[in-house]
Design a protein around this motif. Structure first.
Motif, PDB file in Angstrom:
ATOM      1  N   ARG A   1      38.672  -8.187  -4.072  1.00  0.00           N
ATOM      2  CA  ARG A   1      38.508  -8.489  -2.645  1.00  0.00           C
ATOM      3  C   ARG A   1      39.338  -7.519  -1.804  1.00  0.00           C
ATOM      4  NH1 ARG A   1      40.460 -13.708  -2.185  1.00  0.00           N
ATOM      5  NH2 ARG A   1      38.445 -14.546  -2.828  1.00  0.00           N
ATOM      6  N   ALA A   2      40.583  -7.271  -2.231  1.00  0.00           N
ATOM      7  CA  ALA A   2      41.456  -6.368  -1.461  1.00  0.00           C
ATOM      8  C   ALA A   2      40.874  -4.950  -1.435  1.00  0.00           C
ATOM      9  CB  ALA A   2      42.858  -6.363  -2.067  1.00  0.00           C
TER      10      ALA A   2
ATOM     11  N   PHE B   1      27.256  -4.976  -8.312  1.00  0.00           N
ATOM     12  CA  PHE B   1      27.461  -5.799  -9.511  1.00  0.00           C
ATOM     13  C   PHE B   1      28.973  -5.966  -9.614  1.00  0.00           C
ATOM     14  CE2 PHE B   1      26.499  -6.196 -14.351  1.00  0.00           C
ATOM     15  CZ  PHE B   1      26.381  -7.577 -14.204  1.00  0.00           C
ATOM     16  N   LEU B   2      29.446  -7.070  -9.066  1.00  0.00           N
ATOM     17  CA  LEU B   2      30.880  -7.250  -8.843  1.00  0.00           C
ATOM     18  C   LEU B   2      31.492  -8.174  -9.893  1.00  0.00           C
ATOM     19  CD1 LEU B   2      30.783  -7.656  -4.931  1.00  0.00           C
ATOM     20  CD2 LEU B   2      31.062  -5.563  -6.273  1.00  0.00           C
ATOM     21  N   GLY B   3      32.787  -8.394  -9.751  1.00  0.00           N
ATOM     22  CA  GLY B   3      33.467  -9.405 -10.551  1.00  0.00           C
ATOM     23  C   GLY B   3      33.764  -8.977 -11.971  1.00  0.00           C
TER      24      GLY B   3
ATOM     25  N   GLY C   1      26.597 -15.284  -7.591  1.00  0.00           N
ATOM     26  CA  GLY C   1      27.360 -16.526  -7.436  1.00  0.00           C
ATOM     27  C   GLY C   1      27.242 -17.006  -5.996  1.00  0.00           C
ATOM     28  N   TYR C   2      28.346 -17.453  -5.428  1.00  0.00           N
ATOM     29  CA  TYR C   2      28.329 -17.899  -4.033  1.00  0.00           C
ATOM     30  C   TYR C   2      28.516 -16.739  -3.051  1.00  0.00           C
ATOM     31  CZ  TYR C   2      28.200 -22.720  -5.581  1.00  0.00           C
ATOM     32  OH  TYR C   2      27.800 -23.907  -6.147  1.00  0.00           O
ATOM     33  N   ALA C   3      28.516 -15.512  -3.548  1.00  0.00           N
ATOM     34  CA  ALA C   3      28.596 -14.303  -2.707  1.00  0.00           C
ATOM     35  C   ALA C   3      29.811 -14.341  -1.789  1.00  0.00           C
ATOM     36  CB  ALA C   3      27.286 -14.113  -1.917  1.00  0.00           C
ATOM     37  N   THR C   4      30.913 -14.811  -2.306  1.00  0.00           N
ATOM     38  CA  THR C   4      32.103 -14.991  -1.466  1.00  0.00           C
ATOM     39  C   THR C   4      32.647 -13.645  -0.997  1.00  0.00           C
ATOM     40  OG1 THR C   4      32.541 -16.858  -2.920  1.00  0.00           O
ATOM     41  CG2 THR C   4      34.295 -16.268  -1.393  1.00  0.00           C
ATOM     42  N   LYS C   5      32.904 -12.727  -1.943  1.00  0.00           N
ATOM     43  CA  LYS C   5      33.448 -11.421  -1.552  1.00  0.00           C
ATOM     44  C   LYS C   5      32.403 -10.556  -0.855  1.00  0.00           C
ATOM     45  CE  LYS C   5      34.436 -11.154  -5.723  1.00  0.00           C
ATOM     46  NZ  LYS C   5      34.494 -10.630  -7.080  1.00  0.00           N
TER      47      LYS C   5
END
Ligand SMILES: C[S@@+](CC[C@H](N)C(=O)[O-])C[C@H]1O[C@@H](n2cnc3c(N)ncnc32)[C@H](O)[C@@H]1O
Length: 331
Positions: free
Chosen positions: A71-72, A168-170, A96-100
């Motif tokens: 995120r940072a 494609f994160l995380g 997912g919930y697409a938070t970032k």
């Protein structure tokens, strides 16, 4: 621009490519993975609605540095990514919930290019949930959710509506073993469209203690998440796992440079899958592998991207080099 909760909802379409409950692929994976001497089920089966919620909780744990670090990095680099890519469309694999993701969506909106968001996830609850939330937060944004398996259903992505960025994160790419990781990246590269970009989040190789703590937190949330796959098999396949009779195991494999998560049987057990006509035996302390999470160096990421016909253009990392985002395009 700040997300605007009052705006009129933009258009949502949902394309569901999974049979209800996704049980067909689970059935195949169980027949394949639980009938071998070394038992294994792929990590995508963690993520029913409860598994997705547990993963959100993991993201907030003090030991789980990847989410806050990624995120940072995104906060630092989103404007630069928006400027370099000029993307009209963001496709997110395993959203997912697409938070970032909101950090990126806001940067693209500020740049005036954003038109469409395409979350792809096996978890229908997360695709519907984030689509509903995002059309309220981003006025004028079109959301096309694809409920499906990114290993099987990328052909169902619509054609790009302008320059596309696939995120494609995380560190989820680490769930693939090396050979299929490169094959998968090639499939993704084929869906980038003209002048498209890939934004790939990778967790980096580091000391074993930090890595193992991230997958074995003191509060036991990751252990619950791990055991959730047994609950999924009980519910979707009528199996009779005694969920509490398995211990959570997470360890760093220094040769392969990946974390493994396993479930260790506390004693001798027999598990029945009446729907499949299958009976599975576990010896005392026998383990079922539920996830690998490969860790990366810049060289490994660049090599995988190159093998998929992609050029690493930017490598963004944090000051402690815990996590990295690669921005890549077709060679
Ligand atoms: C580790 S979580 C990452 C979530 C989010 N992108 C993040 O960075 O926090 C992995 C996500 O990928 C989804 N997923 C896992 N395997 C998948 C597959 N084969 N096809 C589609 N989605 C998958 C899960 O449902 C989950 O939402």
């Amino acid at each position: 621009m700040e997300p605007n909760a009052q705006a009129a909802p933009a258009r949502i379409t949902i394309d569901c490519r999974l049979p209800p409950g996704g049980e067909r692929s689970l059935r195949d994976d169980v027949l394949d993975g639980l009938t071998r001497p070394f038992k294994e089920v792929p990590p995508k089966h963690f993520y029913d609605a409860r598994g997705s919620e547990l993963f959100e909780q993991i993201c907030e744990l003090p030991e789980y540095y990847p989410t806050r670090t990624e995120r940072a990095i995104l906060e630092d680099q989103a404007a630069a990514i928006a400027e370099r890519t000029g993307a009209a469309e963001l496709v997110e694999l395993g959203a997912g919930y697409a938070t970032k993701t909101r950090i990126l969506l806001s940067a693209l909106e500020d740049a005036g290019t954003l038109r469409r968001f395409i979350p792809v996830d096996v978890s229908e609850a997360t695709v519907r949930g984030c689509a509903d939330a995002l059309v309220r937060e981003y006025p004028g944004l079109e959301v096309h959710g694809l409920v499906g398996d990114f290993e099987r259903h990328l052909l169902h992505l619509p054609d790009p509506c302008g320059r596309r960025i696939i995120a494609f994160l995380g560190g989820t790419i680490g769930n693939f073993p090396p050979g299929s990781r490169r094959r998968f990246l090639r499939t993704v590269a084929a869906r980038l469209g003209p002048e498209g970009w890939l934004l790939l989040g990778t967790d980096l190789v580091k000391d074993a203690r930090t890595l193992e703590a991230a997958y074995d937190d003191a509060a036991g949330v990751t252990a619950e998440f791990n055991r959730n796959v047994l609950r999924v098999m009980n519910r979707d396949l009528g199996a009779d796992f005694d969920v509490e009779a398995f211990d959570h195991v997470a360890f760093w494999d220094p040769d392969r440079e990946w974390i493994e998560m396993r479930l260790r049987s506390r004693g001798r057990q027999t598990v029945r899958f009446p729907d499949l006509g299958l009976t599975v035996h576990f010896a005392p302390r026998e383990e079922l592998r539920t996830e690998i999470s490969a860790k990366f160096t810049r060289t490994r990421a660049a090599g995988d991207l190159a093998a998929a016909g992609l050029e690493l253009v930017d490598w963004f990392t944090d000051p402690d080099e815990l996590f990295a985002l690669s921005l890549a395009r077709l060679v």
